[in-house]
Each structure stands twice: as C-alpha cells, then as structure tokens.
Scaffold this motif. Sequence first.
Motif, PDB file in Angstrom:
ATOM      1  N   THR A 161       0.813  -1.232   0.000  1.00  0.00           N
ATOM      2  CA  THR A 161       0.000   0.000   0.000  1.00  0.00           C
ATOM      3  C   THR A 161       0.837   1.270   0.000  1.00  0.00           C
ATOM      4  OG1 THR A 161      -0.070  -0.156   2.389  1.00  0.00           O
ATOM      5  CG2 THR A 161      -1.958  -1.056   1.188  1.00  0.00           C
ATOM      6  N   TRP A 162       2.141   1.118   0.020  1.00  0.00           N
ATOM      7  CA  TRP A 162       3.009   2.298   0.086  1.00  0.00           C
ATOM      8  C   TRP A 162       2.952   3.114  -1.196  1.00  0.00           C
ATOM      9  CZ3 TRP A 162       8.210   2.894   2.845  1.00  0.00           C
ATOM     10  CH2 TRP A 162       8.048   2.628   4.207  1.00  0.00           C
ATOM     11  N   LEU A 170      -3.625   1.832   8.777  1.00  0.00           N
ATOM     12  CA  LEU A 170      -3.140   3.052   9.417  1.00  0.00           C
ATOM     13  C   LEU A 170      -2.056   3.759   8.612  1.00  0.00           C
ATOM     14  CD1 LEU A 170      -3.828   4.577  12.014  1.00  0.00           C
ATOM     15  CD2 LEU A 170      -1.861   3.476  13.072  1.00  0.00           C
ATOM     16  N   ASN A 171      -2.485   4.172   7.490  1.00  0.00           N
ATOM     17  CA  ASN A 171      -1.584   4.979   6.651  1.00  0.00           C
ATOM     18  C   ASN A 171      -0.247   4.293   6.425  1.00  0.00           C
ATOM     19  OD1 ASN A 171      -0.903   7.070   5.060  1.00  0.00           O
ATOM     20  ND2 ASN A 171      -0.368   8.470   6.731  1.00  0.00           N
ATOM     21  N   ASN A 172      -0.354   3.063   6.037  1.00  0.00           N
ATOM     22  CA  ASN A 172       0.807   2.308   5.547  1.00  0.00           C
ATOM     23  C   ASN A 172       1.741   1.747   6.608  1.00  0.00           C
ATOM     24  OD1 ASN A 172      -0.208   3.100   3.105  1.00  0.00           O
ATOM     25  ND2 ASN A 172       1.201   4.836   2.964  1.00  0.00           N
ATOM     26  N   LEU A 173       1.578   2.121   7.860  1.00  0.00           N
ATOM     27  CA  LEU A 173       2.427   1.509   8.888  1.00  0.00           C
ATOM     28  C   LEU A 173       1.534   0.819   9.909  1.00  0.00           C
ATOM     29  CD1 LEU A 173       5.411   3.826   9.876  1.00  0.00           C
ATOM     30  CD2 LEU A 173       5.484   1.534   8.914  1.00  0.00           C
TER      31      LEU A 173
END
Lengths: 191, 442
Positions: free
Chosen positions: A189-190, B3-6
């Motif tokens: 998802t990065w 959560l926003n990639n992390l």
Amino acid sequence: MHGEELIHIYLHKPNDIGIIKGCQKKEPASQNALFKKYAPVLYATCYRYLANEADAKDVLQDSFIRIFKYFKNFNPEKGTLKNWMLRICINESLKMLNTKKSFIVFEKLPSEPCEQALSLDNLMMEDLIQIISSLPTPYRTVLNLNLVEGFSHQEIANQLRIEAFNSRKILSRAKKMLIKKYKLVNTETWV
Amino acid sequence: MGLNNLDKGKLNELQNFQMDFDQDSMWKEIEERKKKRSIFTMILWGIGVSLMLFTFTYFISPSNSTIKKENASNINDYVEARKYEDSYTETDSNFSKKEVENSLSNSVDDINNIQKTIIANISKGFHPSSKEKQKQIESQINKIATNPSTKLSHIKSPQPVVYGENLNIKSNIKSVKDKIFTTNQYSQISKIHSRESFVKLDFDRKHPILKTNLKTFHTKSKIFVSPSIGIGYSFQSFTPKNEKTPVNRNNFRQLETWSAGIQLDFKIKNQIIVGSGIEFLQHNEQLNTYTSETNNIASFNPDEIPSEYIGLDGFLTIRATNKFQNNYRLLNVPLSFSWLLRYKKLNLAPSASIIFNINQKAKGKTQDKSGLILNSTPFYNTTTGIAYRLGSKFSFTFNSKNSIFVNPQIEFGPNDITTNLNSFAQQRNLVLLNIGFSRAIK
C-alpha cells in the motif's frame, strides 16, 4: 496524531502530575525527573529527524531549555505533556535543519543494494530508524512528519513552507527509494 | 497494512522508541546553560530598569519652559544681556568668541568667590546708596577691567558687585541672592574677566532664560550616563599556528555585528572625559562547507536523477553545501578617554578605549584543517583579553543636559582568540558605529 492512546498513559500516571506542578514552580528536582523520564524518547525523535547524534543532542538540549522556560504555557487540559514536548522537539529539529540550510540533492547510500529482501513486519526498531535515517533530509523529514507523526500533507506544507503536492511527491519518492534500496516487502500500500 | 501504511503496533513502537545516551553529562550542560541564562536575563533586566529609571528621571525633571516661566520677570535682563552679547563681539575684537567660550569654565571658581564676597557684604548690611560711592565703585571696576594683571581676589569690601538699579538690599538675603548679578553687574564683571575668562556661566545659572544661548556648554556637569546601541562589521584573519602569514579561509563569511551597552562618563578636567561601563557584543558569521562524493549510478533510482548529473562513466558526482550560522557573544568592559572639543551645539570628542573582555561564548560550527565539521565552542577562549578602540564621538546637544551622539570606532582585537585545540590563530578587528543618548546626571 497517532498513538494518542499510549501518550495518554503518561498523563494518567500520578508521577506526572507532581512533575508538572514542580516544573511549573521551576523546581530543579522536578525538572530533572522530567528530563530523565522523557529524554530517551525525545532523543530518538530528534535522531529520526536529524540522522546525526551530535545534532540530535544539541537539539534535545535546546528543546529542554525551551521546555523549562515556557513550561508555564503548557496547559494539561489541551493536550498531553509528552505530546507538547514532542512538538517542541520536532519544531526545534526542523529549525536546526532550516538553519543548516542543507540542500543536499542526493545523499550517499550504500554502494550496493541489500542482497536479502527486508520485511517491514520483521524489522527491528533500530534497523527501521537507521533505514529512515539513511534517506536524504527532505525525504526523511516528510516521511517522519507524515507516516510517524501523522501530519497531513497540507500541515507539512505549512510547516516546511512548500506546496502540498510537493510534500506528496517527496513522500512517494522516499518510499520508492526505500523499497528499491532495501527491497522492502509487505509494502503493497506504500506506492 | 492499515493506518496509513504503517502497522499500528509498529507505529506505537517507533513513536515510543528510546535511545540511550549520556544523560548525566547533558543534564549538567543544561543546568549550566540555565545558570548562564539567568545571569544574562538579570543583566538585561538591569539594563532595562536602568533605562526606564533614566527615562523616568528625564521626563520628570523640570523643562526649560517651566524655568522660563518662573523667571519671566527677568526679561529685561535677558534683553540687555543680549545687547551686551551683541556688543561684546564688536568691542572686544582682540578675543574671538570661540576663545572666550573655551575659557568660560575656568572662571567658575572666581565667580563663586565673588559671589561669596557679595553675599557676605550684603549680610553685613552694605548698601551702596550714595551716588558718590557708586561712582567710586565704577571707577574701581574700570580700573580693574583695564588692568589685565588685576586679580579678582583684589576686590575688597566694600565692593561694587551689588551695584544695581533696583536692588532692594533690605529685603531678605535670599531674594537678593537671586538678583545678585543684574545685567549691569554682569556687564562689568564680564569686562573684568574678558582678558582671562568669560563670565556667563554663573549668570546663566541665576538667569536660566539665557540658557538658550549657552545650552551647548555642560561645564557644570561632571557625570554623564550614556546608553547606546551599535552595528558594525568584523574582519577576521586566520594564521596557521606556528606560522606568520595569514591564509584565506573564504568559507567563513562575516555577517553583521551588533552591540548594546551603557557607560558612565566622568569629566575629570574641562575637556578630558574618562568613561567606563558594560557592553554586549555579538558577531554573526556564516560557515559554508562543501563536500563532494562520487557514487555508482546503480545505487540510485534512475527516475530520481536528472540526466545532467550523470557522468559519461556512469558515476554520479554529488556536491553538497552546508551553511552554518555561527555567533560569538562577548561581554566587555570598556575604559575610554575622550578629548572634548566644542563647536556650539555640535561637539566632537576623539577617544581612545581599552576594551576588557570578561566573557566570550562561541556558538556554532567550525572546520578544522582536515575539513571536519566540529562544534566551535571548545575552540574559542572564554575570554579574549584586551582590545583597543579608536573613535570620534560626534554629539548634538539639544539642551543643557541632554545630547545624542554617533560614535564611529575601529577596534583592534587581540592576536589570537582561540584555544590550543584550534589549528588557526584568529584575530578579529572591528568597525563599529554606535548611536546613543547622553544625559548629565550631576
């Protein structure tokens, strides 16, 4: 910001209330207790931004001087103590980056890419911090502010005095650079 | 990953990650800085309070207009004195006005003596009512006035100095004292003194309305307080230790210097002023460092690198520039000697000063011979020693006690302000322009 649940734990500790009251009265013992309790966390935060031990120590020192000086401005009802101190440290770190005016276009990375693929899930925290620290300054700053601190691109743009779309672009490039260099996996998802 | 990639757990772990370092030494440094900060704050408060007190006393002291109002009855004296002044330059052509003015203050003691004699005579009941006596007195005065060798001390009782038209000696002594020098007396005594000095000073004290003509002279004031601020530019030279020839270090770029201080000046003689005080000085400097590295192009994402940066050999040369803002803060105690020359309202005072530095704090980065960037504090002495300044203070006096001044100065610094750790001996010279305000306090 993320991680607020964890931060609130500090506020609920009775020790903190005593420290806050003591620091408001500028008692050296309370200031020392505050320093010993939060310095390691704040130092790690400064290091994440500055990627340099000497600079991180300088900024931490400046931050604590500022914290003690302006402690009367801290309002426990508006936020947590750690949050407030973190904000000061981040601002001081950004100020240091701005003072140095480093405009390094490309920074040196290890000459060869990693041979083995790294998974974000299995990474040790020290390694993750080293990986973040290896990024060029603008990339590292935006990545920290967005991914770790949870600032929006507009907020980052306001702080760094850049355009919001530039913040997005820098973050995207930072991620690409990390994935390519360290062969990070589990980062679908990065990008 | 949410959560926003992390991952949330990993994020918390990252946010609360703790890194060890030498906490004790840092706490000691913080405590030292807190102490220094409190001392500095106290000094600033001291200067601030002094300035406020000074301003306060300045505004509550009676203005000239008040004095004028109180002495409005002396307007005739004023008119006649002006007539005298006008005639003075015509009749006494042997002495230029400037010469007379320069000798003005020498007569202070003589005038005081005369005044004492007059008061003593009045208190004894002397009354020059007889016209014959007056004529006798006039002839004595003229005799004295035309004889340059006559000393004022030769005037013996009964003396003509209470010579006056409307002088009411039977009234109380105090009112007589206020009118002791009427215009005629002033004129007569001036004649006596015209060959050795000029006698306006004490008359001026009794008749402040005339101050408008005499306001350039602070002859009565002995102590002055002078707060000032300044801006300047420093010139530094770097000489490798154990060598004599300075080298160019263009990566150190000097920026502005500014100063703030307060000084007390003591007039020890008519034209010699000695002063001392405290001064804060800050030199700003920019250190530019350049580093270049060559890297294999394979280390980078090709999308990230503009084509103009890539060499033909497939290697990328990276040039990095760092700019560090350095500053040097100095606390000085100046000791100055001035020679006061006067040109009416505009005064000039060439001065020489010895500057004792009591503290220097260097903050920023420095670069050693090998190019390493290091924290600059340990490389500079905590005191720089003695410096010397030459300057000329131009002041404009706008009433009897206050003046503003501009003071351009050149400072010659000590040969070396660095510690043994520094591989370069560093000398700093300075051009400084101070502007300030001077107030006679006694």
